[in-house]
Design a protein around this motif. Structure first.
Motif, PDB file in Angstrom:
ATOM      1  N   ARG A 604       0.846  -1.187   0.000  1.00 40.99           N
ATOM      2  CA  ARG A 604       0.000   0.000   0.000  1.00 40.99           C
ATOM      3  C   ARG A 604       0.883   1.239   0.000  1.00 40.99           C
ATOM      4  NH1 ARG A 604       0.189   2.334   4.961  1.00 40.99           N
ATOM      5  NH2 ARG A 604       0.655   1.020   6.785  1.00 40.99           N
ATOM      6  N   ARG A 605       0.275   2.407  -0.199  1.00 45.50           N
ATOM      7  CA  ARG A 605       1.015   3.652  -0.226  1.00 45.50           C
ATOM      8  C   ARG A 605       1.376   4.095   1.194  1.00 45.50           C
ATOM      9  NH1 ARG A 605       0.281   6.293  -5.271  1.00 45.50           N
ATOM     10  NH2 ARG A 605       0.318   8.405  -4.390  1.00 45.50           N
ATOM     11  N   LEU A 606       2.530   4.710   1.309  1.00 48.68           N
ATOM     12  CA  LEU A 606       2.991   5.249   2.587  1.00 48.68           C
ATOM     13  C   LEU A 606       2.278   6.573   2.838  1.00 48.68           C
ATOM     14  CD1 LEU A 606       5.055   5.094   4.989  1.00 48.68           C
ATOM     15  CD2 LEU A 606       6.620   6.415   3.519  1.00 48.68           C
ATOM     16  N   ARG A 607       1.693   6.738   4.047  1.00 50.07           N
ATOM     17  CA  ARG A 607       0.949   7.943   4.380  1.00 50.07           C
ATOM     18  C   ARG A 607       1.818   8.941   5.129  1.00 50.07           C
ATOM     19  NH1 ARG A 607      -2.740   3.646   5.295  1.00 50.07           N
ATOM     20  NH2 ARG A 607      -2.018   3.472   7.448  1.00 50.07           N
ATOM     21  N   ALA A 608       1.503  10.234   4.998  1.00 47.96           N
ATOM     22  CA  ALA A 608       2.258  11.290   5.669  1.00 47.96           C
ATOM     23  C   ALA A 608       2.276  11.053   7.175  1.00 47.96           C
ATOM     24  CB  ALA A 608       1.633  12.651   5.356  1.00 47.96           C
ATOM     25  N   GLY A 609       3.456  11.234   7.782  1.00 45.18           N
ATOM     26  CA  GLY A 609       3.606  11.070   9.224  1.00 45.18           C
ATOM     27  C   GLY A 609       3.789   9.640   9.669  1.00 45.18           C
ATOM     28  N   GLU A 610       3.614   8.685   8.771  1.00 46.07           N
ATOM     29  CA  GLU A 610       3.770   7.274   9.110  1.00 46.07           C
ATOM     30  C   GLU A 610       5.239   6.875   9.028  1.00 46.07           C
ATOM     31  OE1 GLU A 610       1.858   2.968   7.714  1.00 46.07           O
ATOM     32  OE2 GLU A 610       1.633   4.761   6.466  1.00 46.07           O
ATOM     33  N   LYS A 611       5.698   6.123  10.015  1.00 47.49           N
ATOM     34  CA  LYS A 611       7.097   5.693  10.051  1.00 47.49           C
ATOM     35  C   LYS A 611       7.234   4.329   9.365  1.00 47.49           C
ATOM     36  CE  LYS A 611       8.649   8.157  14.190  1.00 47.49           C
ATOM     37  NZ  LYS A 611       7.482   9.051  14.280  1.00 47.49           N
ATOM     38  N   LEU A 612       7.993   4.303   8.278  1.00 48.33           N
ATOM     39  CA  LEU A 612       8.311   3.049   7.592  1.00 48.33           C
ATOM     40  C   LEU A 612       9.667   2.581   8.096  1.00 48.33           C
ATOM     41  CD1 LEU A 612       7.987   2.378   3.758  1.00 48.33           C
ATOM     42  CD2 LEU A 612       9.801   1.391   5.152  1.00 48.33           C
ATOM     43  N   GLN A 613       9.688   1.472   8.820  1.00 46.87           N
ATOM     44  CA  GLN A 613      10.936   0.969   9.379  1.00 46.87           C
ATOM     45  C   GLN A 613      11.496  -0.100   8.445  1.00 46.87           C
ATOM     46  OE1 GLN A 613       9.912  -0.039  13.522  1.00 46.87           O
ATOM     47  NE2 GLN A 613      10.885   1.902  14.077  1.00 46.87           N
ATOM     48  N   LEU A 614      12.533   0.299   7.709  1.00 41.87           N
ATOM     49  CA  LEU A 614      13.110  -0.550   6.660  1.00 41.87           C
ATOM     50  C   LEU A 614      14.320  -1.303   7.205  1.00 41.87           C
ATOM     51  CD1 LEU A 614      13.136  -1.396   3.660  1.00 41.87           C
ATOM     52  CD2 LEU A 614      14.658   0.576   3.239  1.00 41.87           C
ATOM     53  N   LYS A 615      14.232  -2.616   7.199  1.00 48.08           N
ATOM     54  CA  LYS A 615      15.354  -3.464   7.604  1.00 48.08           C
ATOM     55  C   LYS A 615      16.402  -3.457   6.495  1.00 48.08           C
ATOM     56  CE  LYS A 615      17.358  -6.861  10.059  1.00 48.08           C
ATOM     57  NZ  LYS A 615      17.927  -6.670  11.399  1.00 48.08           N
ATOM     58  N   VAL A 616      17.635  -3.036   6.826  1.00 45.88           N
ATOM     59  CA  VAL A 616      18.668  -2.911   5.794  1.00 45.88           C
ATOM     60  C   VAL A 616      19.850  -3.836   6.034  1.00 45.88           C
ATOM     61  CG1 VAL A 616      18.055  -0.531   5.224  1.00 45.88           C
ATOM     62  CG2 VAL A 616      19.744  -0.970   7.025  1.00 45.88           C
ATOM     63  N   THR A 617      19.955  -4.455   7.201  1.00 51.58           N
ATOM     64  CA  THR A 617      21.070  -5.376   7.455  1.00 51.58           C
ATOM     65  C   THR A 617      20.614  -6.810   7.260  1.00 51.58           C
ATOM     66  OG1 THR A 617      20.569  -5.444   9.824  1.00 51.58           O
ATOM     67  CG2 THR A 617      22.163  -3.798   9.076  1.00 51.58           C
ATOM     68  N   GLY A 618      21.540  -7.645   6.778  1.00 52.85           N
ATOM     69  CA  GLY A 618      21.228  -9.048   6.554  1.00 52.85           C
ATOM     70  C   GLY A 618      20.412  -9.312   5.303  1.00 52.85           C
ATOM     71  N   VAL A 619      20.237  -8.291   4.448  1.00 52.26           N
ATOM     72  CA  VAL A 619      19.483  -8.451   3.202  1.00 52.26           C
ATOM     73  C   VAL A 619      20.233  -7.743   2.079  1.00 52.26           C
ATOM     74  CG1 VAL A 619      17.199  -8.684   4.273  1.00 52.26           C
ATOM     75  CG2 VAL A 619      18.105  -6.415   3.798  1.00 52.26           C
ATOM     76  N   GLY A 620      19.992  -8.181   0.828  1.00 48.87           N
ATOM     77  CA  GLY A 620      20.553  -7.489  -0.330  1.00 48.87           C
ATOM     78  C   GLY A 620      22.064  -7.444  -0.382  1.00 48.87           C
ATOM     79  N   GLY A 621      22.718  -8.402   0.287  1.00 47.58           N
ATOM     80  CA  GLY A 621      24.177  -8.407   0.314  1.00 47.58           C
ATOM     81  C   GLY A 621      24.776  -7.606   1.452  1.00 47.58           C
ATOM     82  N   VAL A 622      23.933  -6.929   2.253  1.00 54.92           N
ATOM     83  CA  VAL A 622      24.416  -6.164   3.405  1.00 54.92           C
ATOM     84  C   VAL A 622      24.663  -7.128   4.562  1.00 54.92           C
ATOM     85  CG1 VAL A 622      23.895  -4.300   5.024  1.00 54.92           C
ATOM     86  CG2 VAL A 622      23.094  -4.167   2.650  1.00 54.92           C
TER      87      VAL A 622
END
Length: 825
Positions: A604-622
């Motif tokens: 779904r679309r991200l709404r204003a003021g909403e916190k999207l917590q993106l996991k960046v370690t352990g994925v995509g070669g990180v």
């Protein structure tokens, strides 16, 4: 075990490899069909009056239509500096070279050896150069001579020639057993470990330690006339015949045999041609004069040499110093006179000369009209791009006793590293003890200014902070930037950034509703503005772009606006230095977030003021741990309103910055440097409306990664002008295989490059993907060009082993430019 009183000649013998040494077969063994062997056989091969000039090689003048495969490394690149290193072996008396004319301690301790003030070439009220160093004085008056004082190693217990030479040649400032030399290890990095290509030569009969790396080595070039090409003995005649046979027999096959044979015959013909042009009286010259004549001819011929070294002596003046030292000074001056007299003017801005000596002499004279082994001494760096002046610190003579040695203030690792970083493109692993850049250079060898020191910096990630906003006086310039105006942005000494030792910053530069379509160029303050674009503002729109910006000597960078009036904001995500912090690991782009299909977030679309917590370690070669920051390409997709995305570490306070500024109904990408927060998470927050988003990771910062070197922006690709690719628009489904390594100041061994990619007036909504040559194209977007617009984005491009990156266009046709602003090794 070596005698601690070993002579200069003995030390040099033990620290050199002769041409017939069994361990260097790949360099000198006869009959080997290699470029290295033939350059040694041809010798200096450059006669008076034969110059190639930048961009061509000697063979173009002597043998039109020759096979260029003969010179695997090619001529010296347009952005490459050339370094001439002159060794003053035996231990030069620095006090009688750079004379402290107003210091009574010098005259008291040096006694009858001291040089009267009236017999020096005074350069200021406290200093005079030795009266015979006229070339040094000329460069000083042109503000092109750096005098680095107090240089030496810190092992005050061992001043034998062998031990001190070993430390200098190895480039180590701490005691350890040398296994390679500082130039040799630089060659390892520069050549990528290849033994087929080389870029350095020692003028002499053997190869000293500093020219031998762990996987690379320089070649040896003799000072005498070439004795190969005109057969002088049965071996030369046999080799000559052999190569002609290979060429003739293989011509019909069209294979490599014919190319190799033809290349070797070309080289033999060159040697034969040049034999008649060399001066017969050359061998009667002083040793160093002959060597530097050879060096000048090597450079003029443009064979690809980046480093040329030559040494002479003896400076070990235990007795009879007035006569001995005076003779060495006259020889050094005569050699430099010969060198610069023969060097073609086209190379004037491309060559830097530096000196070294294994130690200085004691401040007290001895009973034999001489001096003994000392510690620190001044060294010289001279050239048209050298920032003239004094560096380091002059050692105090106050309180010294008979056998005391002067204090050391600059390690030879820092001395060498400052030259490699400022002139040769980086020191890297060649100098593990390198710690402080001296800032010896005012500009780069290609005629454009260089970032001060060009240090390999390491990234310090920050919670993003706004450091400039032309709308509200943040940063001190409360007005729209006018056409042709250049403003400065302060970096150091504020917002948690150190006052010193900052080489570059990662900043998001956003243009806000310009009155005309324009471009903004960012560059280090105090340096000439390059012809590149950091941001391409469009009338009435808000356009961001991430950039790695070099910082000038005053701690600022500059922003130039070409046309119209425009507001600008600058948000800083971190800075690069050489101490502490993490290093970058380039990654093939990997998608971590796509709100359209539920990747990394609900579908779904991200709404204003909403916190999207993106996991960046352990994925995509990180890696799963040890990651301090990531580099991600954020893309906003058709938001309902204008607004911005703020990216910040999970658990930290939300800063007032824009990592990406989006526009209603449009697709806008921007690179972001994001510190990793609690749980390996980066928080993304939209300011207005609702929006779909993607995030592609392209790099991360870890302790074991690569280090960045900012460079002056250099254009590597422009499809409108045929630079880097065909002069044509890139079509649907087409790719450009862009050569990055070895161009525009990016070394051939770079693992990744920082590129500002700009799409120019696409005829359809499309996306571009930048990825390493030789790998499968990933599902990622590096840039989302809009039809009819000019759109740019910073790209950290992982490179193939050959230094190439592919740029893929999805649909429609488009023109592209790519400007390099840094690289990782």
């Amino acid at each position: 075990m070596l005698d601690p009183d070993i002579s200069t000649a003995g030390a040099l013998h033990h620290l050199s490899r002769a041409a017939d040494h069994p361990d260097v077969d790949e360099i000198t063994r006869p009959r080997e069909l290699s470029r290295r062997h033939f350059l040694q056989l041809v010798g200096m091969g450059m006669g008076a009056g034969l110059v190639a000039g930048p961009g061509t090689s000697l063979l173009d003048h002597v043998i039109p239509g020759h096979d260029p495969s003969a010179w695997a490394a090619g001529p010296v690149g347009p952005n490459d500096g050339i370094l001439l290193v002159v060794g003053l072996f035996g231990g030069n008396d620095g006090l009688n070279t750079v004379v402290q004319v107003n210091d009574g301690h010098y005259y008291d301790q040096h006694g009858s050896l001291a040089i009267p003030r009236s017999q020096t070439q005074e350069i200021n009220g406290s200093t005079g150069l030795h009266e015979d160093l006229t070339v040094f004085k000329r460069f000083w008056e042109a503000d092109q001579l750096a005098i680095v004082e107090g240089v030496g190693h810190t092992d005050m217990e061992d001043f034998s020639h062998f031990s001190s030479m070993a430390k200098w040649m190895a480039g180590y400032s701490t005691p350890r057993t040398p296994d390679s030399g500082w130039v040799g290890r630089w060659l390892d990095d520069y050549l990528g470990g290849s033994k087929d290509l080389y870029a350095a030569a020692e003028i002499g009969r053997s190869l000293p330690l500093h020219m031998i790396g762990r996987s690379s080595a320089a070649t040896v070039v003799p000072t005498g006339p070439p004795d190969f090409g005109v057969p002088r003995d049965w071996r030369a005649a046999a080799d000559n015949s052999l190569f002609q046979t290979i060429r003739d027999v293989s011509t019909g096959t069209g294979g490599w045999h014919a190319r190799v044979g033809g290349a070797q015959v070309d080289q033999l013909d060159v040697a034969a041609t040049l034999n008649t042009l060399l001066r017969d009286e050359q061998e009667a010259d002083a040793e160093i004069v002959s060597k530097l004549e050879v060096a000048a001819r090597l450079i003029n011929a443009n064979l690809g040499f980046r480093v040329i070294t030559a040494g002479f002596g003896d400076f070990d003046s235990h007795a009879g110093q007035p006569t001995q030292h005076g003779a060495r000074m006259r020889e050094l001056d005569a050699a430099l006179q010969r060198f610069f007299g023969l060097l073609h003017p086209d190379w004037g801005n491309r060559v830097t000369v530096m000196t070294f000596s294994e130690f200085g002499r004691t401040s007290f004279g001895n009973d034999g009209q001489g001096t003994d082994h000392g510690s620190s001494a001044p060294q010289f760096v001279l050239g048209s791009k050298v920032r003239g002046g004094f560096y380091g610190q002059r050692p105090s003579l106050a309180g010294l006793r008979r056998w005391d040695r002067m204090p050391t203030h600059v390690s030879h690792a820092d001395y060498f590293g400052s030259v490699l970083d400022g002139w040769m493109g980086g020191a890297g692993s060649s100098l593990p003890d390198y710690g402080s850049d001296l800032g010896l250079f005012r500009g780069g060898p290609d005629g454009s200014p260089s970032v001060p020191g060009q240090l390999f910096g390491e990234f310090v990630a920050m919670n993003p902070v706004r450091i400039f906003d032309s709308r509200d006086n943040t940063g001190g310039a409360r007005h729209r930037i006018q056409p042709g105006e250049t403003i400065k942005v302060q970096v150091t000494g504020a917002n948690g950034v150190p006052a010193n030792d900052v080489r570059a910053v990662a900043v998001n530069v956003t243009s806000i509703r310009p009155s005309e379509t324009t471009f903004i160029t960012g560059f280090p303050s105090g340096y000439a503005r390059p012809f590149t674009a950091t941001v391409n503002p469009t009338v009435g729109k808000i356009i961001p772009n991430m950039s790695i910006m070099g910082v000038g000597n005053d701690g600022t960078f500059s922003l130039y606006n070409e046309a119209g009036g425009v507001d600008v904001t600058v948000d800083m995500a971190g800075y690069f230095r050489k101490d502490t912090a993490a290093q970058m690991t380039p990654l093939t782009p990997a998608r971590l977030l796509d709100t359209r299909n539920g990747t990394g977030f609900p579908q779904r679309r991200l709404r204003a003021g909403e916190k999207l917590q993106l996991k960046v370690t352990g994925v995509g070669g990180v890696p799963a741990s040890g990651v301090q920051a990531v580099i991600i390409n954020l893309t906003s997709i058709r938001p309902s309103q204008n607004g911005w995305i703020t990216a910040y570490p999970n658990g930290g306070a939300k800063p007032f910055v824009a990592s990406l500024s989006y526009r209603a109904g449009e697709i806008v990408p921007n690179m972001a440097f994001c510190a990793v927060g609690d749980g390996g998470i980066v928080t993304l927050e939209a300011s207005h409306g609702d929006v779909h988003m993607t995030a592609d990771v392209v790099g991360c910062f870890t302790a074991g990664g690569a280090r960045v070197a900012p460079i002056p922006p250099a254009r590597l690709l422009d499809t409108r002008e045929g630079i880097g690719a065909a002069e044509a628009r890139l079509g649907p489904g087409q790719e450009i295989n862009l050569q990055v390594g070895g161009r525009g100041g990016v070394p051939a061994t770079a693992s990744a490059a920082v590129l500002n990619i700009t799409g120019i007036r696409a005829d359809a909504q499309t996306f571009l993907t930048v990825y390493p040559d030789g790998e499968s194209r990933p599902l990622a977007a590096s840039l989302n060009p809009q039809p009819g617009a000019i759109n740019g984005n910073l790209v950290v491009a992982k490179l193939s082993s050959g230094g190439r990156a592919r740029i893929y266009n999805d649909v429609g046709t488009i023109h592209l430019t790519a400007d390099a602003t840094g690289y990782f090794v």
